[in-house]
Structure formats: C-alpha cells, structure tokens
Design a protein around this motif. Sequence first.
Motif, PDB file in Angstrom:
ATOM      1  N   SER A 151       8.883   5.404  -2.022  1.00 60.93           N
ATOM      2  CA  SER A 151       9.137   4.283  -0.764  1.00 60.93           C
ATOM      3  C   SER A 151       8.097   3.145  -1.071  1.00 60.93           C
ATOM      4  O   SER A 151       8.698   2.038  -0.730  1.00 60.93           O
ATOM      5  CB  SER A 151       8.818   4.997   0.514  1.00 60.93           C
ATOM      6  OG  SER A 151       7.536   5.274   0.663  1.00 60.93           O
ATOM      7  N   THR A 152       7.013   3.445  -1.433  1.00 65.33           N
ATOM      8  CA  THR A 152       6.040   2.194  -1.965  1.00 65.33           C
ATOM      9  C   THR A 152       6.472   1.113  -2.840  1.00 65.33           C
ATOM     10  O   THR A 152       6.778   0.105  -2.853  1.00 65.33           O
ATOM     11  CB  THR A 152       4.746   2.665  -2.275  1.00 65.33           C
ATOM     12  OG1 THR A 152       4.356   3.751  -1.334  1.00 65.33           O
ATOM     13  CG2 THR A 152       3.681   1.573  -2.120  1.00 65.33           C
ATOM     14  N   PRO A 170       0.789  -1.260   0.041  1.00 66.69           N
ATOM     15  CA  PRO A 170      -0.039   0.050   0.047  1.00 66.69           C
ATOM     16  C   PRO A 170       0.846   1.286   0.083  1.00 66.69           C
ATOM     17  O   PRO A 170       1.943   1.395   0.490  1.00 66.69           O
ATOM     18  CB  PRO A 170      -0.695  -0.033   1.224  1.00 66.69           C
ATOM     19  CG  PRO A 170       0.179  -0.991   2.230  1.00 66.69           C
ATOM     20  CD  PRO A 170       1.012  -1.918   1.440  1.00 66.69           C
ATOM     21  N   ALA A 171       0.438   2.271  -0.616  1.00 68.94           N
ATOM     22  CA  ALA A 171       0.848   3.729  -0.612  1.00 68.94           C
ATOM     23  C   ALA A 171       0.944   4.185   1.052  1.00 68.94           C
ATOM     24  O   ALA A 171       0.162   3.557   1.639  1.00 68.94           O
ATOM     25  CB  ALA A 171       0.324   4.500  -1.337  1.00 68.94           C
ATOM     26  N   ARG A 172       1.180   5.250   1.290  1.00 67.48           N
ATOM     27  CA  ARG A 172       1.180   5.850   2.350  1.00 67.48           C
ATOM     28  C   ARG A 172       0.835   7.383   2.558  1.00 67.48           C
ATOM     29  O   ARG A 172       1.247   7.785   1.467  1.00 67.48           O
ATOM     30  CB  ARG A 172       2.778   5.629   3.269  1.00 67.48           C
ATOM     31  CG  ARG A 172       3.851   6.471   2.361  1.00 67.48           C
ATOM     32  CD  ARG A 172       4.026   7.479   3.252  1.00 67.48           C
ATOM     33  NE  ARG A 172       5.283   8.421   2.714  1.00 67.48           N
ATOM     34  CZ  ARG A 172       5.228   9.327   1.996  1.00 67.48           C
ATOM     35  NH1 ARG A 172       4.147  10.154   1.732  1.00 67.48           N
ATOM     36  NH2 ARG A 172       6.388  10.127   1.655  1.00 67.48           N
ATOM     37  N   VAL A 219       8.983   6.234   7.527  1.00 68.21           N
ATOM     38  CA  VAL A 219       7.604   6.111   7.610  1.00 68.21           C
ATOM     39  C   VAL A 219       7.100   5.243   6.753  1.00 68.21           C
ATOM     40  O   VAL A 219       6.231   4.360   6.741  1.00 68.21           O
ATOM     41  CB  VAL A 219       6.980   7.477   7.799  1.00 68.21           C
ATOM     42  CG1 VAL A 219       5.554   7.359   7.672  1.00 68.21           C
ATOM     43  CG2 VAL A 219       7.374   8.177   9.295  1.00 68.21           C
ATOM     44  N   GLY A 220       7.393   5.759   5.325  1.00 67.02           N
ATOM     45  CA  GLY A 220       6.821   4.909   4.131  1.00 67.02           C
ATOM     46  C   GLY A 220       7.028   3.483   4.202  1.00 67.02           C
ATOM     47  O   GLY A 220       6.088   2.802   4.181  1.00 67.02           O
ATOM     48  N   PRO A 221       8.207   3.038   4.144  1.00 63.00           N
ATOM     49  CA  PRO A 221       8.560   1.772   4.328  1.00 63.00           C
ATOM     50  C   PRO A 221       7.801   1.046   5.406  1.00 63.00           C
ATOM     51  O   PRO A 221       7.275  -0.306   5.259  1.00 63.00           O
ATOM     52  CB  PRO A 221       9.978   1.446   4.166  1.00 63.00           C
ATOM     53  CG  PRO A 221      10.409   2.960   3.559  1.00 63.00           C
ATOM     54  CD  PRO A 221       9.531   3.852   4.055  1.00 63.00           C
TER      55      PRO A 221
END
Length: 313
Positions: free
Chosen positions: A92-93, A5-7, A140-142
């Motif tokens: 990051s996604t 999922p994206a963030r 945060v993203g990963p």
Amino acid sequence: TAVAPARIHLTVFDMNRFAPGHPGGGGLGFALKLYCEAEIACQNDGITVNHPRDAIIRHFLIAFSKAVGYTGGFSVTATDHGKEHVGLGSTSTLLTVVGHAANAALGSPLTADQIRLLIGNNYVEETDTGDVVYGFETGVGPAVSTHGGIGVMGDCLTLVYHHSFAEDKKVYIVIPPSGVSSAGEHEFDLLMTKARTLDYRDRELKSYMMLMDFIPAVERGDLKAMGDIMWEIEFRGSKRAEVEHHSFALYEYMSRLREAGLEFVAMSSVGPAVAIITDKREEEMQAIVQQIGLEIAVSTEIDNEGVKVIPPA
C-alpha cells in the motif's frame, strides 16, 4: 517525486465486510517514519518500471491512466523499505507514492483522497509468476500514508477519524520468529475462515471500543489507555486469529514486553511484526528485548505529516 511513510495496521473491525476485489472491513493504523519513494516522468507510450515489484506498479498505473484519461506512458523508479509481508504495508505504501508521483506528473488531476480510493478499488498483490491477483484492502495503509498520524477507517474505504499521534514517543518494531507465512494462500485461508467467524462474534465490541474508548484516549494523548485497549483487541475477533496463526508464543512475547513496562504493544496486520510505542530510549529497549530473546528490527517514530510531493528541480 513522492515520498510516503509506511504503516502499522493494528486491526480490522470486521473481516466479513471485505474480500479480494471488495475493499472494506474498517480498521485502525498509524504511519511510521519508514519511507518509500517514487520518481515518475511522463513518456510517449509504454510503462518502464525500475523496481522489483513491476507487476503491481504497472497494474496501478494502467488503472490510474484510465481514470484520468491519460493515453501516454510513464517511466518509474521506486525504492521502498524492503520489509515485505511482515505487517508494515509494503504494497500500500508503494502504491501511494506511485499514485502521488504520477498524479503530480500530470498536473494533479486527482485529490489525495481520490488517489487512495483508486488504490483501494484496484488493490492487487503479485504472484510468484509475475501476475497480479486481487488483494485484501481495508484502506488503512493509503489513508495514514497519505495523511500521517493515526486513522480509523469505516467500511468502503471511509476515513472516519484522523489525528496526530504519539508525537514525542519512540516506535520500535520487533519481528518474533514464526514458522508460518503471512502472505499468499496462508493469508487467504486465515482471513476467509477463522478470522471471519470470530468477527461475527466480536465486531460490535471492537467498534464500540474504538468509538467510546480508543478515540477519546487519542484525543487526550493517553498512550497507556490506548495500549490497554489494543491489548484487549489482540484477543478479540479476527485479531486473535491473526496472532494465533503464528502460535501462542507470539502472545507470550507481547505479554512479556508489556510486563517490562512498555505502554503500547500490538501485532501489525497478519504479522509477525510487533509495534511498540513507548517513552523508553533505544539503549533501555535493547536490554528489554534481548532479555526476551528478540531484537529491534526498526527504531523510528510516528510520521504525522504523510505523503510529500517534491517538484522537479
């Protein structure tokens, strides 16, 4: 094959604790049901990439291969949500799915947290000329793409807190008009100057609000309290610099959305995407945003499951 999922990245805690090539700074974010996918196969040598962002994928796979001692090559086909540099974590996604798919192809030598640390410590963005340069990365993203839900990061890519989040709510993304870029030199100048100065003043307050107010609100599922805390943070430290980067009009848009009764309204990353979490259904939301002069770019929900690895058929 891996799908992640994206963030939404709600805030950094201290811009003074990270820089290009030096991950950290802490932060807060959550995962969205908006996905990237990568299919990876091993090959004898070389890296073949079927995706426009060839440079960052190739760079990460070279780092990954060195980390696990792999001397062969990879064939990569990837797709993403197509909304780059607006605050949805496109880079990051994409790296998260590439990391998990490559790891599975080699028999899973790394854990999920080792993959996100490898991404964070080798984080890059591409240039117009197709090269790569160090990027800003809080981790945060990963973290939320890997684990789903909402995550609170400390410095040095440390996952401090993770929890399922707003499971029965809707998430709407609106992208207000902005005449400035959120990438490249514009982002660098913003994050390295005014944002750092403001975080010297407000970093302790932001961290206190996370520990004493925001996390307890997540635990009891109080979306309105979370929204009120985030609204305070929008005016504090580096988050204020990021919003003002797009002009004070962005504050007006967000304020009007809150006045319309929407419980949680916050700009993601350096914007201009604004995330709204609410009980309201899409038909009601359409009427609200149209009255303000905006439109819904994405209608979705929170992803509380994180990355999925799909074995070959």
